[in-house]
Every structure is written in structure tokens, then in C-alpha cells.
Design an enzyme around this catalytic site. Structure first.
Site, mmCIF file in Angstrom:
data_model
loop_
_atom_site.group_PDB
_atom_site.id
_atom_site.type_symbol
_atom_site.label_atom_id
_atom_site.label_comp_id
_atom_site.label_asym_id
_atom_site.label_seq_id
_atom_site.Cartn_x
_atom_site.Cartn_y
_atom_site.Cartn_z
ATOM 1 N N GLU A 40 0.762 -1.253 0.007
ATOM 2 C CA GLU A 40 -0.124 0.021 0.044
ATOM 3 C C GLU A 40 0.856 1.265 0.034
ATOM 4 O O GLU A 40 1.791 1.340 0.726
ATOM 5 C CB GLU A 40 -0.794 0.076 1.247
ATOM 6 C CG GLU A 40 -1.572 1.422 1.419
ATOM 7 C CD GLU A 40 -2.377 1.694 2.575
ATOM 8 O OE1 GLU A 40 -2.398 0.794 3.290
ATOM 9 O OE2 GLU A 40 -3.049 2.705 2.514
ATOM 10 N N ASP A 103 9.471 5.387 15.009
ATOM 11 C CA ASP A 103 9.258 6.773 14.746
ATOM 12 C C ASP A 103 9.829 7.901 15.950
ATOM 13 O O ASP A 103 9.257 7.589 17.091
ATOM 14 C CB ASP A 103 7.864 7.192 14.505
ATOM 15 C CG ASP A 103 7.524 8.693 14.277
ATOM 16 O OD1 ASP A 103 8.533 9.231 14.128
ATOM 17 O OD2 ASP A 103 6.269 9.085 14.185
ATOM 18 N N ASP A 105 10.261 11.538 17.572
ATOM 19 C CA ASP A 105 10.051 12.715 17.232
ATOM 20 C C ASP A 105 10.154 13.832 18.127
ATOM 21 O O ASP A 105 10.140 13.519 19.554
ATOM 22 C CB ASP A 105 8.350 13.013 17.039
ATOM 23 C CG ASP A 105 7.897 14.271 16.196
ATOM 24 O OD1 ASP A 105 7.372 14.066 15.236
ATOM 25 O OD2 ASP A 105 8.291 15.503 16.921
#
Ligand code: SF4
Ligand code: ZN
Lengths: 417, 571
Positions: A40, A103, A105
Site C-alpha cells: 500500500e 518513529d 519525534d
């Protein structure tokens, strides 16, 4: 970077001349065309339109569509058991494969950094990212045995980690969650001031390794540069970590005697060490306290929800960050200390570089009339270095695949005889 | 699985080699049973196991039982008093493997009944989760009864990737092993096994194990984790298969009626309590002070002060609101208002409205989300900047104390609550808080925030109607429902008599036996059947229409947005 309309002008050039479609396709195929076609992709277009479940048969399908739609952002999702684009995705449509991703951040560091807030970053707080990268990279390699790890700058204020070993890509959601939690040392919400709790008498080898990475720079980075105990506010944040009221009072008094963050830190260390050795009845409370504080102020802060699910989308490498114009470039974890987020190429600089090259090229052609070999466009730009990192990563993946195939072939052969 | 149900008793064909079928007290249930049995026997076995699992659940919820041994003992007692002696035997079987006929029969019942419940619980995600949890808990308790020999034997006959390491290998990593193997004091005298880390995720998650290059080094004391992990995975996969098997028998109406009716034969306390009437949003602020459990009050307050809540907080609070009867339209209003100081209306619509509609099953997978229970809330992970979770678990002592003081809890009650929280007796802390706020204890143990709310409303409406007739008495009357498709509270009382007592030991009496499945099915309210129906239909609209969201370029919120779609995947 001005506004979005700039981006719209530049994206066609970027996608047609710079985006490394061939390597990108090589990567996401993992040696198997079917894998690529069931992946995807999702695109975010200029007018806030967001399209999920895109998939493509081959490199050309992908690059044609990207050049047509000019997405501001490309996200990579999972590999499904059917082509996501297929309108007839049945009730059994589900993700079957996905890189293990992390991830990190900068915004999650707001309680421990003082130099910037929110979306801002500077070289001082970038050090948190480089620590995070080193700690995670070594844990993923040594503890979990992963080898194919791609680190990518997220375009503004963070980094992404893509673990691409085939063993990692096929992990179930539950196992991903467990890996993420293993690596998640910081815990507790707004109402939990002490965010690291090391249980047991001994410190787990993985935490020990992290501490070995943190120790040499902790004072310089957290205590001095971030000035962790230098202000009233910093002290207010620090004291609630202590186990009880007397300690808080005593520590506060000790802190008041000192004037710099560094002196206060040493006062703290001394105080706790004396507690540990003086045969204090409650020594148990202090046994790991110094380490816990160090971890709380510097250990990687992960958004583990991103890592847990198979079908979580993550921004693709080589995407252009729509607000900064910076390219989400891969970098080498071994030299992460040298990575400077300010020097990351932006779509503007890249296109200037190509243009400048083209002008020079043309001039040269006119002067010498040479029939030169066409040079790949990215080689003319500062993207070149990141491409090297990416290609090296791909070479390792491919070498391993070859080896596996060879092994597979060998065992087949030996069965025949 | 080949369940052929016969009206009349048919003997089991395969009478030979049963020792081989059931070589151990513990089963991994890899192979479905074969053979024939009477419908009555089939029903009785399924019913018994369900009762046993209910008892496992209630025993686990008792916070007065501190150790595993205590829990096991209590479970054993209630199994016996409920006429489930053979389950009590299974619970304490040590794996020494006696071969008596009685043993074999018990193992066989264990086997068959487990598979019957797989058929019952395979359809609905929430129900499967419940089933898996109880089976795993039961397995854990049983495993803890095994003698060392029994464990080794089990290791031998099960096909696990788990090998003992050599003395040399052990010496090489002695240092790391002793750092990382949890409680072990002397690594020299323990046996170490090596297994791929994926097989011991419980230990990995808690960082209680030495990992090297993807292999986990497990002490023999921790072998249970290997088995539990394997058991759970096997069960998850097994439930998938059961769905297919169910289709094969679905033309036998007597069976399907029984199977679909079974879960609602009892209702647990840890179930969602759905409000039958709507709760107006202008009352929420007052209700948060009078009737919210502390976890929701905290979220409500954080939402008001920050004009924002992160995804996990929104989810915990948003589903709670859904449960107390806030309509979707009202919920959208409420959240939009609450966010308005930081997020303007159109930005809200683009960024957050999707997820709110999602809670109500109007977007994405259209999963019908149920409000979180205490167990889920207590075990959730809470990170910096987040306010969700259970305050008794996730607040440090100082913060909890401050919070409670600001809510008017006096010092006399304070220490009690704080101590409960410290001892991980979150429910007791919560119950005490309830008592302080309402000036009387709850009439039953509350294991769900929505049950807390319902109980609180019941008390206030009572008080109100005793005094001036201020509130419509029915306004907040609650209707207890099991996980989608349960019985109403009145009906469940018939089956779960003692469960209202606070001693938690209640289960149906043997003589309350669930005799004819058809009767039960008749008693299920029609609207609830609808709930059940919608849950069974895999409603997965292919969503190709682009979603329009603003600010999707902001990574943080984009992540939030995507999370929602994943929730039903996580356990
Ligand atoms: S025990 Fe349950 S209801 Fe009470 S505060 Fe915790 S999560 Fe909320
Ligand atoms: Zn900074």
C-alpha cells in the site's frame, strides 16, 4: 520555503529528475515483484486530499502515477494479501508483511529539552536524535539480530527507522508490540513525574549498553547544554523524581548552595551515592536512581503505536517535507553525530543545483561540442551522498538474498544426490 | 473438527490408544476431537467449561488474592462448590501422568469442551478476546501446578523451538545472563534454554530476559512463558479455523442455537454497561464531578484545561461517552467545543471528526467499538503528554494525592486510597473513591468505568426521587449487557445469583442448569440480537473516496488519525 504553490512548481522536476524510482522499486520489491504489487502507498495531494490503498504493478506504474498526481507526501503502508488497489478487497483483506518501524519525534522531548519547543530543532537538541539512533541501532542489531536497518530523516524534527530483515517484516502485531515495549524505557503520563523505573537489583544488559552510550556525553549535553538544573523551572521539574519529601527538601537546599547546573548535578550524584553506601535503610530506593534520571533525560522517546501495527503508514524516504521542503534522506547511523538537519538538501536547493549544472553543461557543450555521456541527475546534486547510503543498504539486502538463494539451491542439490 | 451431534447417545468409536491422544495433563489443543456424542453431553460440556472460565475471570478480579497460589486455591474451592470437581483436578494436576481411566476421561472432557467453546467464541472480536484471556489465565494456573518432570515431559512432546544450551555456552554469557534474567541469583545452578525471542514475548516486553542476536535465553523457571506464548498464539489461530468449521455445522439449527446462546448464559461484572437513554452533553461537566470514575474525571479535566487530548485519551474518554449514551451528534458537538480554544471548527472537522465518528462505527472498518474496561485501561501504556489510563495505577503518589485533595477527599480516607493504589489494588482504591464521593459504597464490585457511572447514577436517581422529583427517574437507568449480545441485567440475575455479593465468588448454581438452549435464545431481547447481528457481518466497506483532512501534513496528528484504524487489530 514559501508556500505550497512553490512546491507545486518544483515537484514535477523533483519527481521526474531526482526521485530515485529505480532504487526505490528495488527496495520495496525485496526480490519479488508480487511483494511490490501488494504494497500500500498513500498520497497526500495539494488540496488536502488524502488517498489510501494505492498499489502498483511495477516501477513504471508507480512513477507514472506519482508524476501525474504530484503528491506532497507519500506514505508507505503494509504489504497485503491482495492488491490494495483492487476494488474487490474482500473481508479477508489484511496486512501480511511490513518493515518494523520506529518513529522518534523531537516534540516528545519537550519536557527534557530547553533550547527549543514544538516543531523547532537546533543542533543542541539534535543530539537527542543522534543518541536515540545509536541506542536503538545497537539494540536492534545486538539484541534482536537485525542487520538491514535504514535510518531516515523525517524531514523536519525527527527520524524514522525501517528494519527490513525478512524476519522483521513478517513479525505479528503482538511481537512488534513486545519489541517496541522492550525498547521503550520511558513510561508514564503527565501524572507520573518519575518516568523510568528499573526493577530488580541488577540492570538489564540492554539498558546497561544504553547507559554506556549515554554516560560519556550526559553531563555535556543534558546538564550543561540543556542546562537541566540551571533554572528554577528545571529544578522544579527535577525534584518530584526523588522518592520522598525529605530528599526533596534536602536536595533543594543543596541545590540552592550551588549556582550552576553542573555543580547541582554533582551535588545530586554525591547525595545519592552517600545514600547508597551509608547503609541507609532505604538504600533500595536509590540503587538505580542516578541511572534512572540519566535515562529519563536522554533515552530515546518512541511513539510506540507506530511500531505496533502492521498497517500503520509511515512517511516514505525521499519524500519532500511539505513545510520545510527538506528531503527525507536516509543517513548512516555510524556517522549520525555528523548529521546536520540544517544542511539537509531541500527541494529548492536541489533544483537550483540541477539548473546550475545544466547551464554549465550547456555552456561546455557549446564550447567543446563534446558528446558527453549522460550523467544521472541526482549525481549533480547534494542528494548524491544519501543515495549512496541507500544503495549500500540495498546492496547488503541483495547480497543476503543471493546467499539465501545459494543456500536454498545447495540444499536442493544435496537432496538430489 | 467433526462434531456430529446425535439425539441419542452414541458411543465413541475410538477407544484405543487414548493415552496417546492425551499424553499429558496439559493440552495445547492442537488437534480437534473426533467422534460422536449426544447433544446433551455436548451441551453440558460446553456449559461446564464456560462456568469454569467465568470462575477464572472472577477469581482473577479479586484483588484480595495476592499470589498465584491464593488465586489457585480460591478458584479450586469455587470449582468444587459449583460441582466442577474435574476442573479442580485439572487445575492441580502435576503432570506426573497417572494413567487411570478417570484421568483420561477428564482430559478428554477438557479437550472437547475447549473446542466447543472455540466454536462459540470465534465470531466476535470482543468475545474472542475474552475467551482467549480466560483460557490463557486458566492455562497459567494449571501450568504452575506442574512438577519439573512434568514440564520436561511437556517440552518433549510439544514441538517447540526450545533447546537447552550447553555448559560452555552458558559460561560464555554468564555475566549477561545474570544481569538480565530477572530474579535469578545463581546462574550456575539453573538450566538455560534458548528459543527465538518471538516465542517469549511476555519476557521480552518486560525486559526480563537476556537477548542475543534474536535468541532469548530462558531459565527453566521462566519456561512457562514459552508455553503460555505458544498456547496463546495457537489459540488465536485456532479461532480462525473454528470460524470455518462453524460454517460446516451451521445447518444444524439445534447446535447453532446452542452455540450462539451460550455466551449470554451469564453476565460478568467486567462487562460494559450501556446506557439505555441518552445523556445530554450540557450535563457532562457536572456529571464528571458527581458520577465519573476518577480516570474519566481526570480526562475530562485535562480536556478542559488543555483544549486538547491525544489520541489514546480521546479514545478512552470518547468510548466512555458513547457508553453512557452520548449520541454521535452530541459527541461531535462536545469535542468540537472542547477543542475550540486551540482548534477552530473547520480544522476540527477535518482533523478529529473522523475519529469521533469512527468510535461510533461510522468510518473506516466500521467496527463497533465498546468502551474500555478497567483491565484494559489499567494495562494501557501512557506516555509523556498523555492523561489517560487509570489514575490509581498511572499517577505517582504525589499527583494522586493532590488530585484527590482538590476533589475534597479528606486525609482520613486518603491514606487508605493511596495504600490500595500502592499495593496495586486499583479496584479497591476506586471503590473507596466511589464510597467517598457518594457517601455510600457501591452495591457491587465495579470493574468497568461505565459500570461505575451506572451505579453512581442509580444512587443519585434514588436519592433524587426520594427527595424532590427532580430528574426523570429513568433518565440514567442502565441496562447491563454482556459483550454485544448478552442478556439484560434482570435475566442475567437468574443465572448469576451470587455475583452481586461483593465476595466475587458467584457463579450459577449447578441446578440452575441451562437446560434447553432454545429457551435461552427466546429470552434474548430483540434489539440486542440486532447488535449481535451487526457484529457478525464483516462490514468492510471498500473506501476509495478520498478523505479530506486538513493539516494532514502535521505528522503528530496524522499519526493520531491513522491509529484509529488500527485499534481493532491490537489486543
Ligand atoms: S479502577 Fe477502573 S473505573 Fe476506577 S479509575 Fe481505574 S480504570 Fe477508572
Ligand atoms: Zn534545540
Amino acid at each position: 520555503m514559501g508556500d505550497v504553490s512553490d512546491l507545486l512548481d518544483l515537484l514535477p522536476v523533483y519527481y521526474s529528475r531526482l526521485f530515485p524510482f529505480a532504487d526505490y522499486h528495488r527496495w520495496l520489491s525485496y526480490g519479488n515483484a508480487a511483494t511490490f504489487s501488494k504494497r500500500e502507498f498513500s498520497f497526500t495531494l495539494s488540496d488536502d486530499i488524502y488517498i489510501r490503498y494505492q498499489s502498483f504493478h511495477d516501477q513504471k506504474g508507480l512513477s507514472d502515477e506519482i508524476k501525474r498526481l504530484l503528491p506532497h507526501k507519500i506514505d508507505i503502508g503494509a504489504v497485503y494479501n491482495a492488491q490494495p488497489k483492487d476494488q474487490r478487497r474482500g473481508p479477508n483483506f489484511q496486512p501480511v508483511e511490513r518493515e518494523l518501524v520506529f518513529d522518534i519525534d523531537m516534540t516528545d522531548y519537550d519536557e527534557v529539552r530547553t533550547c527549543c519547543k514544538g516543531a523547532d530543532i537546533c543542533n543542541k537538541c539534535w543530539k537527542f536524535m543522534s543518541l536515540a539512533c545509536k541506542i536503538l541501532d545497537s539494540a536492534l542489531r545486538l539484541d534482536f539480530g537485525y542487520k538491514h536497518i535504514l535510518w531516515v530523516f523525517s524531514g523536519r524534527r525527527g527520524i524514522h527507522c525501517w528494519v527490513c530483515d525478512s524476519a522483521a517484516r513478517t513479525l505479528s502485531g503482538q511481537v512488534r508490540a513486545a519489541v517496541a515495549e522492550y525498547l521503550q524505557v520511558i513510561g508514564g503520563g503527565e501524572f507520573m513525574k518519575k518516568k523510568v523505573h528499573l526493577t530488580g537489583d541488577k540492570i538489564h544488559h540492554s539498558i546497561k549498553r544504553a547507559l554506556d552510550i549515554i554516560d560519556p556525553i550526559f553531563v555535556e549535553m543534558c546538564v550543561k547544554e540543556q542546562n537541566m538544573l540551571g533554572t528554577e523551572e528545571g529544578i522544579e521539574k527535577f525534584l518530584p523524581i526523588l522518592p520522598n519529601e525529605e530528599d526533596k527538601q534536602e536536595m533543594k537546599a543543596l541545590f540552592n548552595k550551588e549556582s550552576t547546573s553542573e555543580a547541582r548535578w554533582h551535588a545530586f550524584v554525591q547525595y545519592i551515592e552517600s545514600k547508597r553506601t551509608e547503609g541507609d535503610r532505604k538504600w533500595y530506593l536509590y540503587r538505580h536512581l542516578i541511572e534512572e534520571v540519566k535515562l529519563q533525560y536522554s533515552y530515546p522517546r518512541l511513539d510506540i503505536n507506530v511500531s505496533k501495527g502492521l498497517n500503520h503508514l509511515l512517511k516514505s524516504p525521499f519524500c519532500v517535507h511539505p513545510k520545510t521542503g527538506k528531503i527525507c534522506i536516509p543517513f548512516n547511523a555510524n556517522v549520525v553525530d555528523k548529521f546536520d538537519p540544517d544542511k539537509v538538501p531541500t527541494i529548492m536547493t536541489l533544483i537550483e543545483e540541477i539548473n546550475a549544472y545544466d547551464v554549465r553543461d550547456k555552456a561546455e557543450e557549446e564550447t567543446y561540442e563534446l558528446n558527453k555521456k549522460r550523467i544521472k541527475d541526482y549525481k549533480k546534486t547534494s542528494l548524491n551522498k544519501s543515495l549512496h547510503v541507500f544503495q549500500e543498504f540495498l546492496r547488503h539486502l541483495e547480497a543476503e538474498r543471493r546467499e539465501e538463494r545459494l543456500k536454498g539451491k545447495l540444499s536442493v542439490d544435496s537432496m538430489e544426490f | 473438527m467433526d462434531y456430529t451431534a446425535r439425539k441419542r447417545h452414541t458411543t465413541i468409536i475410538d477407544t484405543n490408544g487414548r493415552e496417546n491422544d492425551y499424553p499429558h495433563d496439559i493440552q495445547m489443543y492442537n488437534v480437534p476431537p473426533v467422534g460422536e456424542m449426544s447433544l446433551e453431553e455436548f451441551q453440558e460440556l460446553g456449559f461446564d467449561r464456560l462456568k469454569a472460565l467465568r470462575l477464572v475471570e472472577t477469581t482473577n478480579c479479586r484483588s484480595d488474592l495476592k499470589t498465584l497460589e491464593d488465586r489457585k486455591k480460591a478458584l479450586c474451592d469455587s470449582l468444587k462448590s459449583d460441582g466442577l470437581k474435574y476442573y479442580a483436578n485439572l487445575l492441580y494436576a502435576d503432570g506426573s501422568n497417572p494413567q487411570s481411566e478417570e484421568h483420561l476421561q477428564t482430559r478428554k472432557k477438557d479437550h472437547i469442551s475447549h473446542f466447543i467453546l472455540r466454536l462459540v467464541y470465534c465470531h466476535d472480536i470482543e468475545q474472542s478476546k475474552w475467551f482467549i484471556n480466560q483460557e490463557v489465565e486458566f492455562f497459567k494456573l494449571r501450568f504452575s501446578s506442574l512438577e519439573k518432570k512434568g514440564i520436561e515431559y511437556l517440552l518433549n512432546i510439544s514441538n517447540l523451538d526450545c533447546l537447552p544450551i550447553s555448559q560452555n555456552e552458558k559460561l560464555e554469557m554468564k555475566e549477561e545472563l545474570s544481569l538480565s534474567s530477572g530474579k535469578v541469583t545463581n546462574i550456575d545452578i539453573v538450566d538455560i534454554y534458548k528459543v527465538p525471542f518471538e516465542k517469549v514475548i511476555d519476557l521480552v516486553r518486560g525486559r526480563k530476559i537476556y537477548l542475543k542476536a534474536g535468541m532469548a535465553y530462558v531459565t527453566h523457571m521462566d519456561l512457562s512463558s514459552v508455553f503460555i506464548c505458544y498456547f496463546r498464539e495457537n489459540l488465536i489461530a485456532g479461532l480462525e479455523n473454528a470460524k470455518m468449521l462453524y460454517d460446516n455445522i451451521s445447518d444444524d439449527e439445534r447446535l447453532t442455537r446452542y452455540l450462539t446462546g451460550l455466551p449470554s448464559a451469564f453476565s460478568g461484572m467486567a462487562r460494559v454497561v450501556w446506557s439505555t437513554t441518552t445523556t445530554p452533553i450540557d450535563k457532562l461537566h457536572d456529571l464528571s464531578k458527581t458520577s465519573y470514575p476518577l480516570c474519566m474525571r481526570t480526562l475530562h479535566e485535562a480536556l478542559c484545561t488543555n483544549s486538547h487530548l491525544r489520541n489514546s485519551g480521546r479514545m478512552q474518554y470518547g468510548l466512555f461517552l458513547k457508553g453512557i449514551g452520548v449520541t454521535l451528534e452530541d459527541a461531535l458537538h462536545f469535542w468540537r467545543d472542547a477543542f475550540s480554544k486551540k482548534t477552530d471548527g473547520s480544522a476540527f472537522d477535518k482533523k478529529y471528526a473522523y475519529s469521533i465518528r469512527h468510535y461510533y462505527g461510522k468510518e473506516g472498518r466500521q467496527t463497533n467499538y465498546t468502551p474500555y474496561g478497567c483491565q484494559k485501561i489499567i494495562s494501557s501504556s501512557v506516555g509523556p503528554g498523555e492523561y489517560h489510563g487509570c489514575p490509581f495505577r498511572h499517577m505517582d503518589r504525589d499527583s494522586l494525592c493532590q488530585k484527590l485533595t482538590s476533589y475534597g477527599v479528606f486525609a482520613s480516607n486518603m491514606t487508605e486510597i493511596l495504600d490500595f493504589a500502592k499495593d496495586a489494588q486499583y479496584h479497591l482504591a476506586c471503590a473507596k473513591y466511589f464510597e467517598v464521593i457518594h457517601n455510600k459504597p457501591a452495591s457491587k464490585p465495579l470493574l468497568h468505568p461505565n459500570a461505575y457511572f451506572a451505579e453512581s447514577r442509580a444512587i443519585s436517581t434514588e436519592d433524587d426521587s426520594n427527595g424532590k422529583d427532580f430528574d426523570n427517574k429513568d433518565k440514567f437507568s442502565q441496562n447491563a449487557i454482556g459483550t454485544p449480545g448478552g442478556l439484560s441485567s434482570r435475566k442475567s440475575d437468574r443465572y448469576s445469583t451470587p455475583s452481586r455479593n461483593s465476595d466475587f465468588t458467584g457463579t450459577p448454581k449447578r441446578n440452575n442448569k441451562f437446560s434447553t438452549p432454545s429457551r435461552n435464545i427466546d429470552t434474548i431481547d430483540t434489539p440486542l440480537r440486532k447488535v449481535q447481528k451487526t457484529n457478525y457481518t464483516p462490514s468492510k466497506k471498500t473506501k476509495m473516496t478520498p478523505v479530506n483532512i486538513a493539516e494532514m501534513l502535521n505528522d503528530d496528528d496524522f499519526t493520531d488519525f491513522m491509529d484509529v484504524d488500527l485499534m481493532d487489530q491490537k489486543s
